[in-house]
Design a protein around this motif. Structure first.
Motif, short mmCIF file in Angstrom:
data_model
loop_
_atom_site.label_atom_id
_atom_site.label_comp_id
_atom_site.label_asym_id
_atom_site.label_seq_id
_atom_site.Cartn_x
_atom_site.Cartn_y
_atom_site.Cartn_z
N LEU A 1 48.99 42.63 18.91
CA LEU A 1 49.50 43.18 20.16
C LEU A 1 50.99 42.90 20.21
O LEU A 1 51.42 41.77 19.97
CB LEU A 1 48.77 42.48 21.31
CG LEU A 1 48.91 43.00 22.71
CD1 LEU A 1 48.40 44.43 22.83
CD2 LEU A 1 48.12 42.10 23.66
N LEU A 2 51.79 43.92 20.52
CA LEU A 2 53.23 43.70 20.69
C LEU A 2 53.79 44.67 21.70
O LEU A 2 53.14 45.63 22.09
CB LEU A 2 53.99 43.76 19.36
CG LEU A 2 54.00 45.03 18.53
CD1 LEU A 2 54.95 46.07 19.08
CD2 LEU A 2 54.44 44.70 17.11
N SER A 3 55.01 44.39 22.14
CA SER A 3 55.70 45.29 23.06
C SER A 3 57.12 45.47 22.56
O SER A 3 57.56 44.76 21.66
CB SER A 3 55.70 44.70 24.48
OG SER A 3 56.51 43.54 24.51
N LEU A 4 57.80 46.42 23.14
CA LEU A 4 59.22 46.58 22.86
C LEU A 4 59.99 45.64 23.80
O LEU A 4 59.40 45.04 24.69
CB LEU A 4 59.64 48.03 23.09
CG LEU A 4 58.89 49.08 22.26
CD1 LEU A 4 59.38 50.48 22.61
CD2 LEU A 4 59.02 48.81 20.77
N HIS A 5 61.28 45.52 23.58
CA HIS A 5 62.12 44.70 24.46
C HIS A 5 63.18 45.59 25.10
O HIS A 5 63.28 46.78 24.80
CB HIS A 5 62.77 43.55 23.68
CG HIS A 5 63.52 43.97 22.46
ND1 HIS A 5 64.70 44.68 22.52
CD2 HIS A 5 63.25 43.81 21.14
CE1 HIS A 5 65.13 44.92 21.29
NE2 HIS A 5 64.27 44.41 20.43
N ARG A 6 63.97 45.00 25.97
CA ARG A 6 65.00 45.77 26.67
C ARG A 6 66.05 46.30 25.68
O ARG A 6 66.17 45.83 24.56
CB ARG A 6 65.66 44.90 27.74
CG ARG A 6 66.41 43.71 27.19
CD ARG A 6 66.93 42.80 28.33
NE ARG A 6 67.30 41.51 27.82
CZ ARG A 6 68.42 41.22 27.17
NH1 ARG A 6 69.30 42.16 26.94
NH2 ARG A 6 68.67 40.00 26.73
N VAL A 7 66.79 47.28 26.13
CA VAL A 7 67.89 47.83 25.34
C VAL A 7 69.04 46.82 25.37
O VAL A 7 69.41 46.34 26.45
CB VAL A 7 68.36 49.20 25.92
CG1 VAL A 7 69.60 49.69 25.23
CG2 VAL A 7 67.22 50.22 25.83
N ARG B 1 51.92 47.54 23.50
CA ARG B 1 51.68 47.30 24.91
C ARG B 1 52.78 47.95 25.76
O ARG B 1 53.95 47.86 25.41
CB ARG B 1 51.78 45.79 25.08
CG ARG B 1 51.05 45.19 26.15
CD ARG B 1 51.20 43.67 26.01
NE ARG B 1 50.30 43.06 26.96
CZ ARG B 1 50.04 41.80 27.01
NH1 ARG B 1 50.61 40.96 26.17
NH2 ARG B 1 49.21 41.33 27.90
N THR B 2 52.37 48.59 26.84
CA THR B 2 53.38 49.06 27.79
C THR B 2 53.94 47.83 28.49
O THR B 2 53.25 46.83 28.65
CB THR B 2 52.79 50.05 28.81
OG1 THR B 2 51.72 49.43 29.49
CG2 THR B 2 52.33 51.33 28.14
#
Length: 174
Positions: free
Chosen positions: A97-103, A138-139
């Motif tokens: 499970l992973l998500s992106l991070h902020r720009v 993950r959103t």
């Protein structure tokens, strides 16, 4: 620290309610493959599903980044991800499970950030696929747009082992 087995055994009704555990990436990263393999024997015998969660570490700084706007930081991040992917097999975990991070605020545009996310996810999915692993994106509130933005992103990455993992709270909100 305590093993997953010890945590489960401290909860006598665990198997009445659950069939698996979500394990933070730091747990795998801090242990040897041999130690994880030893744990995997008991987990496998008990048919415990193990999902590895990289989300807490995907934060741009200080842990890991998925965008290549700093060669040194990006290489260090990818080394940790490679280590976790390698150790997942030892533990018997098939799902990450992973998500992106902020720009990032500096050294890269928003558009280039998304291009870099796409390149990185494709690379991670290729490595994971070779090990028979599924990646669940993950959103997250850290990345605007939720499902509406991430569903087309997953399509652009184009990896068969990349799945969208929407937050139920976001689904209800949207």
């Amino acid at each position: 620290g305590d093993s997953i087995q010890e945590h489960i055994l401290r909860r006598p009704t665990f198997f009445e309610h659950y069939d698996g555990v979500l394990v933070d990436w730091r747990y795998l990263h801090a242990r040897t493959p041999e130690a994880l393999q030893h744990e995997a024997n008991w987990l496998s015998h008990q048919k415990v599903r193990v999902i590895t969660d990289l989300t807490s570490g995907i934060n741009l700084y200080p842990d890991m980044r998925l965008v290549n706007n700093s060669d040194e930081e990006y290489a260090a991040s990818m080394a940790v991800i490679d280590d976790v992917l390698a150790k997942m097999g030892a533990l018997g975990s098939k799902d990450l499970l992973l998500s992106l991070h902020r720009v990032p605020e500096t050294n890269i545009s928003s558009e280039d950030t998304w291009i870099s996310f796409e390149t990185t996810l494709r690379e991670v999915c290729t490595k994971a696929d070779a090990k028979g692993l599924t990646i669940h994106l993950r959103t997250s509130q850290k990345v605007g747009g939720g499902i509406a933005r991430l569903a087309p992103f997953v399509d652009r990455v184009g990896a068969a082992n990349l799945k969208l993992a929407p937050s139920t709270a976001q689904v209800l909100d949207q």
